[in-house]
Enzyme design. Structure first.
Site, mmCIF file in Angstrom:
data_model
loop_
_atom_site.group_PDB
_atom_site.id
_atom_site.type_symbol
_atom_site.label_atom_id
_atom_site.label_comp_id
_atom_site.label_asym_id
_atom_site.label_seq_id
_atom_site.Cartn_x
_atom_site.Cartn_y
_atom_site.Cartn_z
ATOM 1 N N CYS A 179 67.380 20.198 34.892
ATOM 2 C CA CYS A 179 66.167 19.746 35.803
ATOM 3 C C CYS A 179 64.967 20.800 35.449
ATOM 4 C CB CYS A 179 66.820 20.220 37.042
ATOM 5 S SG CYS A 179 67.448 21.846 37.404
ATOM 6 N N THR A 180 64.000 20.494 36.260
ATOM 7 C CA THR A 180 62.919 21.100 35.544
ATOM 8 C C THR A 180 62.640 22.465 35.261
ATOM 9 O OG1 THR A 180 61.586 19.384 36.935
ATOM 10 C CG2 THR A 180 60.160 21.293 36.197
#
Length: 238
Positions: A179-180
């Protein structure tokens, strides 16, 4: 000022926070003192923030935060801003730092093992048998994604619990979640492990950190960001 005079930072911390309103006001004042814009979300489980300011003020802000025990070991991820990433400062109390909706999760105890950017790169280079499970929203994945990515096609992170059945075929496979900045993976892997995923890992410090260390390698495209920039190639901040 030109674009390189601004820096965007994102960071999070899972830690029990008791007096939420007092903590919110303290964090709002510190960010405002350095003229930062962006958002800080505060919940009983911790803090999740993305902020922009002049590079000088961001450095001073980070230095100030690190005087607090809570933030001493936090990784602050930086990218180049443009002075327009946010229009104002928003500091809010929420039920969760990032909404999953499955009740309390003991992140410190139950989150999955970390794989560093360097280790992930080696896994690709050695042609290991694994898949990348991207826990971001579908529109984020459209902007950029890793090789060997499984896209659960979620509109929102909170849809992960209802996607578990569709992902059951991965339960005995080696899975690296991404994820980011890693906050969604920290919570998401707690749920996946609880649901019987046996060989699951997460990318330490998120896609953001991998792109800085290995630009134009196994991640194809740009990184979607939740500010007015929309996407970033994670250019080195000054």
């Amino acid at each position: 000022m030109n674009q390189q005079d601004y820096t965007v930072i994102l960071f999070y911390k899972f830690s029990k926070i008791k007096n939420l309103e007092a903590f919110r006001e303290k964090q709002r004042k510190i960010a405002a003192d350095f003229s930062l814009t962006g958002r800080i979300l505060i919940a009983p489980e911790g803090v999740n923030a993305t902020l922009e300011g002049t590079s000088e003020n961001v450095k001073k802000y980070v230095k100030k935060l690190k005087t607090q025990t809570l933030f001493r070991d936090v990784v602050f991820k930086e990218s180049a801003g443009n002075g327009k990433a946010f229009t104002k400062l928003m500091v809010k109390v929420r039920a969760e730092t990032v909404t999953l909706g499955v009740g309390d999760l003991n992140v410190k105890k139950n989150t999955s093992k970390m794989v560093t950017a360097k280790q992930l790169q080696k896994m690709y280079d050695k042609n290991e048998d694994f898949v990348v499970l991207d826990l971001r929203n579908d529109y984020e994945i459209q902007a950029g994604y890793f090789e060997n990515t499984v896209n659960p096609k979620m509109r929102f992170f909170r849809e992960l619990p209802e996607k578990i059945k569709e992902l059951e075929y991965l339960k005995n496979k080696k899975v690296v979640t991404v994820c980011t900045g890693d906050i969604r993976c920290e919570k998401g892997t707690c749920l996946l492990k609880r649901e019987g995923f046996k060989n699951i890992y997460q990318l330490k410090d998120g896609i953001h950190t991998y792109m800085k260390q290995f630009p134009a390698k196994r991640f194809k495209g740009t990184l979607f960001v939740f500010d007015n920039r929309m996407t970033t190639s994670v250019v080195e901040a000054p």
